[in-house]
Design a protein around this motif. Structure first.
Motif, mmCIF file in Angstrom:
data_model
loop_
_atom_site.group_PDB
_atom_site.id
_atom_site.type_symbol
_atom_site.label_atom_id
_atom_site.label_comp_id
_atom_site.label_asym_id
_atom_site.label_seq_id
_atom_site.Cartn_x
_atom_site.Cartn_y
_atom_site.Cartn_z
ATOM 1 N N HIS A 215 -8.320 -3.725 -0.021
ATOM 2 C CA HIS A 215 -8.420 -3.326 -1.419
ATOM 3 C C HIS A 215 -9.286 -2.076 -1.585
ATOM 4 C CE1 HIS A 215 -12.094 -5.617 -0.787
ATOM 5 N NE2 HIS A 215 -12.595 -4.992 -1.849
ATOM 6 N N LEU A 216 -10.349 -1.973 -0.746
ATOM 7 C CA LEU A 216 -11.194 -0.785 -0.803
ATOM 8 C C LEU A 216 -10.447 0.440 -0.281
ATOM 9 C CD1 LEU A 216 -13.970 0.378 -1.401
ATOM 10 C CD2 LEU A 216 -14.670 -0.253 0.932
ATOM 11 N N LEU A 217 -9.650 0.232 0.774
ATOM 12 C CA LEU A 217 -8.852 1.339 1.308
ATOM 13 C C LEU A 217 -7.859 1.849 0.258
ATOM 14 C CD1 LEU A 217 -7.893 3.107 3.697
ATOM 15 C CD2 LEU A 217 -6.335 1.232 4.313
ATOM 16 N N LEU A 218 -7.171 0.923 -0.421
ATOM 17 C CA LEU A 218 -6.213 1.342 -1.436
ATOM 18 C C LEU A 218 -6.922 2.020 -2.602
ATOM 19 C CD1 LEU A 218 -3.302 1.346 -2.436
ATOM 20 C CD2 LEU A 218 -3.719 -0.885 -3.492
ATOM 21 N N PHE A 219 -8.096 1.547 -2.957
ATOM 22 C CA PHE A 219 -8.847 2.149 -4.051
ATOM 23 C C PHE A 219 -9.202 3.607 -3.738
ATOM 24 C CE2 PHE A 219 -12.997 2.818 -6.242
ATOM 25 C CZ PHE A 219 -12.518 2.769 -7.543
ATOM 26 N N VAL A 220 -9.652 3.860 -2.512
ATOM 27 C CA VAL A 220 -10.030 5.223 -2.120
ATOM 28 C C VAL A 220 -8.798 6.121 -2.005
ATOM 29 C CG1 VAL A 220 -11.063 6.615 -0.292
ATOM 30 C CG2 VAL A 220 -12.129 4.451 -0.973
ATOM 31 N N LEU A 221 -7.761 5.632 -1.306
ATOM 32 C CA LEU A 221 -6.565 6.455 -1.112
ATOM 33 C C LEU A 221 -5.875 6.769 -2.440
ATOM 34 C CD1 LEU A 221 -4.958 4.900 2.097
ATOM 35 C CD2 LEU A 221 -6.248 7.040 1.876
ATOM 36 N N SER A 222 -5.776 5.800 -3.323
ATOM 37 C CA SER A 222 -5.139 6.056 -4.616
ATOM 38 C C SER A 222 -5.936 7.076 -5.421
ATOM 39 C CB SER A 222 -4.990 4.756 -5.401
ATOM 40 O OG SER A 222 -6.272 4.180 -5.665
ATOM 41 N N GLY A 223 -7.275 7.019 -5.352
ATOM 42 C CA GLY A 223 -8.079 8.013 -6.049
ATOM 43 C C GLY A 223 -7.862 9.410 -5.518
ATOM 44 N N VAL A 224 -7.785 9.532 -4.178
ATOM 45 C CA VAL A 224 -7.548 10.850 -3.578
ATOM 46 C C VAL A 224 -6.184 11.390 -3.990
ATOM 47 C CG1 VAL A 224 -7.231 12.066 -1.397
ATOM 48 C CG2 VAL A 224 -9.104 10.426 -1.646
ATOM 49 N N VAL A 225 -5.150 10.539 -3.917
ATOM 50 C CA VAL A 225 -3.794 10.987 -4.265
ATOM 51 C C VAL A 225 -3.723 11.390 -5.733
ATOM 52 C CG1 VAL A 225 -1.396 10.247 -4.484
ATOM 53 C CG2 VAL A 225 -2.703 9.637 -2.445
ATOM 54 N N LEU A 226 -4.321 10.600 -6.606
ATOM 55 C CA LEU A 226 -4.312 10.938 -8.029
ATOM 56 C C LEU A 226 -5.048 12.252 -8.298
ATOM 57 C CD1 LEU A 226 -4.939 7.471 -9.714
ATOM 58 C CD2 LEU A 226 -2.821 8.780 -9.691
ATOM 59 N N LEU A 227 -6.166 12.452 -7.621
ATOM 60 C CA LEU A 227 -6.941 13.673 -7.822
ATOM 61 C C LEU A 227 -6.162 14.904 -7.384
ATOM 62 C CD1 LEU A 227 -9.658 14.951 -8.618
ATOM 63 C CD2 LEU A 227 -10.419 14.591 -6.259
ATOM 64 N N VAL A 228 -5.547 14.840 -6.206
ATOM 65 C CA VAL A 228 -4.813 16.002 -5.685
ATOM 66 C C VAL A 228 -3.593 16.310 -6.545
ATOM 67 C CG1 VAL A 228 -3.488 16.868 -3.724
ATOM 68 C CG2 VAL A 228 -5.641 15.658 -3.336
ATOM 69 N N VAL B 128 0.834 -1.208 0.000
ATOM 70 C CA VAL B 128 0.000 0.000 0.000
ATOM 71 C C VAL B 128 0.866 1.253 0.000
ATOM 72 C CG1 VAL B 128 -1.708 1.305 1.314
ATOM 73 C CG2 VAL B 128 -1.908 -1.184 1.132
ATOM 74 N N VAL B 129 1.917 1.271 0.819
ATOM 75 C CA VAL B 129 2.792 2.448 0.885
ATOM 76 C C VAL B 129 3.489 2.687 -0.449
ATOM 77 C CG1 VAL B 129 4.834 3.410 2.003
ATOM 78 C CG2 VAL B 129 3.126 2.189 3.373
ATOM 79 N N GLY B 130 4.090 1.666 -1.019
ATOM 80 C CA GLY B 130 4.757 1.823 -2.302
ATOM 81 C C GLY B 130 3.812 2.211 -3.421
ATOM 82 N N TYR B 131 2.607 1.656 -3.396
ATOM 83 C CA TYR B 131 1.630 1.958 -4.442
ATOM 84 C C TYR B 131 1.198 3.424 -4.370
ATOM 85 C CZ TYR B 131 -1.892 0.591 -7.872
ATOM 86 O OH TYR B 131 -2.613 0.454 -9.030
#
Length: 434
Positions: free
Chosen positions: A178-191, A133-136
């Protein structure tokens, strides 16, 4: 109701920090090269590689240890997965999309291996261990700062699809990571994508402003040249008219002219009249904007006193020192000197309406010197115009260049401004090549 209080200005230390960090932020949002490739300092340009190397080493060792000790995965598989999931972070600085493809495939292979080969998944995060999760998320930062929206959307949907597939494959071992990574990755990509697009928009705006400024300066220069050409028409037309009259009247004023001389004078008069006709056509083109006020006789130094008096009536304490023995002044120099004084006084009225101003016009056998000096504004008054069009100084330079003189303008130490022009009183002499 009390008026709104203005916000206090930022402290000098905060303003200095903001100025120091602005180039770094611009380089971070620049999407045309590696991360921070446009940073002003070398250590800033190397920083992304150092950070990526640190994360790669830390995640490689941490992932291998966790897979062996917590998930009871064989050491060979654990080392291979740790390398495939951590080493591509070094590539993410320059090619984040390729790095994501490698890591994404490695993460899927790792999830399958953990499901089929790990001895203990009870109470462990699956399909994505914490180090994954951290590396992703670090990869998402690099992607968001470099890739377009469609690519980011595809990456985010692929992340969600992989997590959903593993959820359907084994709901027993899935813990919702998997849901946590999906949400966090979306937030990071958006910002990060918003930061990148903002930087791109600011860069395009600066480029457009630069282009507009160049075009505006060029247009101003052309306008001034056209204006000077219109004003000098009367000067040149006067001389051409004198040539025409003298050439036409020469056979009547001079007795005994041979036929060849009479024909030569007739040719000179015809050429002068043709030149006048062409000049009038050119002037019609230059006056195509419909400006009718320019048909009045062109002014000269004899009207400088009126300029100064009008400036005094406008509220500017101005005084004039005009030499009494100026002697004969060429018409083009006479007109240029008047316009330089006019434009300089107009700038004083616009930008320093209460500044004491001194105008001096002197001459020696070879040069006419025009000096306009204004002091600083004596009261806290707002200028009539906060920013000029740039026509004043450009017009002065063009007039001085036309006559072959020199111009020196610039601010004074006390806050005033100085305009000094030297215009030749005689045309430059050329040596006989023979």
């Amino acid at each position: 109701m009390s008026p709104e209080q203005p916000e206090p200005p930022p402290s000098p230390r905060a303003a200095a920090a903001r100025r120091a960090l602005r180039p770094l932020g611009d380089a971070l949002r620049d999407s045309t090269g590696p991360l921070l490739a446009g940073a002003p300092k070398a250590w800033q340009r190397r920083a992304p590689y150092v950070v990526a190397f640190g994360f790669a080493v830390a995640l490689l060792s941490t992932t291998a240890t966790v897979l062996v000790q917590d998930y009871r995965l064989e050491g060979g598989w654990a080392g291979a997965l740790a390398t495939a999931q951590g080493a591509p972070l070094l590539l993410a600085v320059t090619r984040p999309l390729q790095a994501w493809l490698i890591v994404f495939v490695a993460d899927i292979v790792g999830a399958v291996l953990l499901l089929t080969s790990a001895a203990d998944l009870d109470g462990r995060s699956w399909p994505w261990p914490p180090a994954v999760v951290v590396g992703y998320l670090l990869l998402m930062v690099c992607l968001g700062l470099r890739e377009p929206r469609r690519t980011l959307l595809a990456v985010w949907l692929a992340t969600g699809a992989a997590g959903l597939a593993f959820e359907l494959l084994s709901q027993q071992h899935s813990d919702g990571v998997h849901l946590l990574l999906f949400v966090l990755s979306g937030v990071v990509l958006l910002v990060t994508a918003a930061l990148r697009e903002r930087g791109d928009a600011q860069r395009r705006l600066v480029e457009q402003e630069t282009i507009s400024e160049v075009e505006r300066a060029q247009r101003t220069l052309l306008e001034e040249r056209a204006r000077i050409a219109r004003e000098l028409h009367d000067v040149v037309a006067h001389h051409m008219s004198v040539i025409t009259v003298q050439a036409d009247s020469a056979p009547y004023r001079i007795d005994g002219l041979p036929d060849a001389a009479r024909e030569e004078f007739s040719t000179i008069a015809a050429g002068a009249r043709e030149s006048l006709t062409e000049m009038r056509r050119l002037l019609a083109v230059l006056r195509s904007d419909g400006s009718a006020g320019e048909r009045a006789p062109q002014p000269g130094l004899d009207r400088v006193q009126q300029l100064v008096e009008a400036t005094v009536r406008a509220g500017v304490p101005a005084e004039l020192s005009l030499a009494a023995d100026l002697g004969p002044v060429p018409p083009s120099v006479d007109l240029s000197a008047y316009r330089i004084v006019q434009e300089a006084l107009s700038n004083v009225v616009r930008h320093a309406p209460d500044a004491p101003t001194r105008v001096s016009v002197t001459a020696d056998p070879d040069w006419l010197t025009v000096l306009i000096v204004n002091g600083p504004a004596t009261a806290r008054t707002s200028p009539l115009e906060s920013s000029g069009t740039g026509h004043g100084l450009i017009g002065m330079r063009e007039r001085v260049r036309l006559t072959g003189g020199t111009l020196d303008t610039g601010p004074l130490p006390d806050g005033g401004f100085r305009v000094a022009a030297r215009l030749p009183l005689a045309p430059p002499t050329t040596e006989d090549p023979s």
